[in-house]
Design a protein around this motif. Structure first.
Motif, mmCIF file in Angstrom:
data_model
loop_
_atom_site.group_PDB
_atom_site.id
_atom_site.type_symbol
_atom_site.label_atom_id
_atom_site.label_comp_id
_atom_site.label_asym_id
_atom_site.label_seq_id
_atom_site.Cartn_x
_atom_site.Cartn_y
_atom_site.Cartn_z
ATOM 1 N N UNK A 122 0.857 -1.177 0.000
ATOM 2 C CA UNK A 122 0.000 0.000 0.000
ATOM 3 C C UNK A 122 0.894 1.228 0.000
ATOM 4 N N UNK A 123 0.786 2.039 -1.050
ATOM 5 C CA UNK A 123 1.567 3.272 -1.152
ATOM 6 C C UNK A 123 0.831 4.406 -0.444
ATOM 7 N N UNK A 193 7.624 1.505 5.910
ATOM 8 C CA UNK A 193 7.312 0.602 4.813
ATOM 9 C C UNK A 193 6.794 -0.738 5.333
ATOM 10 N N UNK A 194 7.347 -1.186 6.475
ATOM 11 C CA UNK A 194 6.951 -2.476 7.038
ATOM 12 C C UNK A 194 5.462 -2.514 7.375
ATOM 13 N N UNK A 195 4.883 -1.373 7.678
ATOM 14 C CA UNK A 195 3.451 -1.317 7.997
ATOM 15 C C UNK A 195 2.586 -1.435 6.745
ATOM 16 N N UNK A 196 3.206 -1.274 5.588
ATOM 17 C CA UNK A 196 2.444 -1.223 4.336
ATOM 18 C C UNK A 196 2.754 -2.372 3.386
ATOM 19 N N UNK A 197 3.736 -3.214 3.732
ATOM 20 C CA UNK A 197 4.044 -4.404 2.938
ATOM 21 C C UNK A 197 3.317 -5.592 3.556
ATOM 22 N N UNK A 198 2.530 -6.288 2.754
ATOM 23 C CA UNK A 198 1.754 -7.431 3.232
ATOM 24 C C UNK A 198 2.193 -8.663 2.450
ATOM 25 N N UNK A 199 2.794 -9.614 3.158
ATOM 26 C CA UNK A 199 3.273 -10.849 2.528
ATOM 27 C C UNK A 199 2.220 -11.946 2.652
ATOM 28 N N UNK A 218 -5.742 -5.143 3.419
ATOM 29 C CA UNK A 218 -5.866 -3.714 3.704
ATOM 30 C C UNK A 218 -6.991 -3.570 4.719
ATOM 31 N N UNK A 219 -6.680 -2.996 5.864
ATOM 32 C CA UNK A 219 -7.646 -2.910 6.947
ATOM 33 C C UNK A 219 -7.151 -3.673 8.153
ATOM 34 N N UNK A 220 -8.005 -3.855 9.131
ATOM 35 C CA UNK A 220 -7.642 -4.493 10.391
ATOM 36 C C UNK A 220 -6.905 -5.813 10.159
#
Length: 317
Positions: A122-123, A193-199, A218-220
Motif C-alpha cells: 500500500x503506497x 514501509x513495514x506497515x504497508x508491505x503485506x506478505x 488492507x484494513x484491520x
C-alpha cells in the motif's frame, strides 16, 4: 400479457451483466498512460474494471463507474519501469504474476522492496514511488486507487526531464543511495514501509462461522485502511453464504478456481459464474451472496468501499 416476473428478472440480469467484468472479454490498453508515450522503457498496459485508476481515460465505456476506489490490472514486461510519482490518495499493488521491484523515494535515497505473487504494497498518499520489472516473466498486478476520481499522478523523476538511468533508479544518484527493504531495520523509512508491505506467506487465516477463511490485506490485520479495505477470501468447495447487504459497494475478483455470485431483488434471484480474473461489482444496498459449487477450493479478493472493520455477519446458506 407479458409475465412481469420474467421482465423483472431480465432487468435484474441485465443490470448484473453491466456490473460484471469478464477477463476474456476485456482488452489491455497499451496507451493508457500518456506520460509514457515515445519512451519504450516505460511500456506497460492497463486493463480497467472499475474507474480509470492512474489513467486519464475516464470515458472508457467498458469500465464500471467507480465510487470509493478504482480497480484495474497492469501488465509490465520484463525490463520495463514506471517512473517515480506520487498520488494525493493511497494506492496498492497486489501481485498476481511475477516479481515486482517497488522503490519508495526519500529525497535522493530510495528503499526498494520486491513483491511476489499474492504480496501487496500500500503506497501512502504523497509518498513518491516507482516500480520496475527485474524478473524473467511479465508482472501482472491488481492496482486499486483510494478514490473514484483520483487526480493524475505527479512525477518526481521522469525520463522526459531526467537521465534515463537515473529515472530507472527512481531518482537515486547511484547504487549507494539504494537500500534493500529490511523489516527488522530500526530506520524509520523501513519501519514505515513495514506497515504497508503485506506478505502472503505471513497471512494468518481467520475462519468465519459461515465456513470460509479471511486473510486481511488492507484494513484491520493488514496495511492501514484509508477509505477502502481488502481481504482475500478462501472459499472451500461446497461453502455458500446467505444474501447480505452493505451500505457501500464491494467487488469480488476471482484469483483461483470459480465462484457463483448472486443478486436478490423483490424476490427475484439472478446468478453468474465467475472464473479467474473475472470481477463483479456489487452496488450499495443490493442483497448479494457467493457460493462455491466447483470441484476445488476458490480464492477471491473482496474490496469494500469503506475502511471500517467488517460489520457484516455472514450466515452459511
Amino acid at each position: 400479457m407479458p409475465d412481469t416476473n420474467l421482465v423483472k428478472s431480465c432487468v435484474l440480469s441485465d443490470e448484473m451483466r453491466a456490473h460484471t467484468g469478464l477477463f476474456t472479454e476485456k482488452t489491455f490498453d497499451w496507451d493508457a498512460f500518456p506520460a509514457s508515450r515515445g519512451i519504450p522503457d516505460l511500456l506497460r498496459a492497463q486493463l480497467r474494471y472499475v474507474g480509470a485508476g492512474g489513467s486519464p481515460k475516464t470515458n472508457d465505456p467498458t469500465t464500471m463507474k467507480a465510487q470509493h476506489f478504482t480497480f484495474s490490472l497492469v501488465n509490465q514486461p520484463v525490463g520495463k519501469f514506471a517512473a517515480s510519482h506520487a498520488h494525493e490518495v493511497v494506492e496498492h499493488f497486489f501481485i498476481l504474476q511475477g516479481v515486482l521491484t517497488v522503490g519508495t523515494v526519500w529525497g535522493d535515497e530510495v528503499v526498494e522492496v520486491k513483491l511476489g505473487p499474492k504480496d501487496l504494497l500500500l503506497n501512502k498518499s504523497g509518498r513518491p514511488h516507482g516500480f520496475r520489472n527485474d524478473g524473467v516473466e511479465p508482472v501482472l498486478m491488481q492496482i486499486t486507487v483510494g478514490s473514484g476520481t483520483p487526480e493524475m499522478p505527479v512525477h518526481v523523476c521522469h525520463p522526459k526531464d531526467k537521465d534515463l538511468e537515473l529515472a530507472r533508479r527512481f531518482g537515486a544518484p547511484g547504487p549507494e543511495k539504494i537500500h534493500l527493504f529490511s523489516p527488522e531495520s530500526t530506520d524509520r523509512r523501513h519501519q514505515e514501509l513495514a506497515k504497508h508491505v503485506v506478505r502472503y506467506r505471513d497471512r494468518t487465516p481467520v475462519w468465519d462461522k459461515a465456513g470460509f477463511a479471511r486473510l486481511a490485506y488492507v484494513g484491520d490485520g493488514g496495511a492501514p485502511a484509508h477509505g477502502y479495505r481488502m481481504d482475500m477470501i478462501h472459499l472451500p468447495k461446497g461453502v455458500a453464504v446467505k444474501p447480505y447487504v452493505r451500505d457501500v459497494e464491494d467487488v469480488y475478483f476471482v484469483l483461483d478456481g470459480a465462484i457463483t455470485a448472486g443478486w436478490v431483488q423483490d424476490g427475484e434471484v439472478v446468478e453468474r459464474r465467475l472464473g479467474a480474473r473475472d470481477l463483479l461489482f456489487n452496488p450499495a444496498g443490493r442483497p448479494h451472496y457467493f457460493r462455491n459449487d466447483g470441484v476445488g477450493d476458490a480464492k477471491f479478493s473482496m474490496v469494500v468501499g469503506s475502511g471500517a472493520p467488517e460489520s457484516v455477519i455472514f450466515e452459511a446458506a
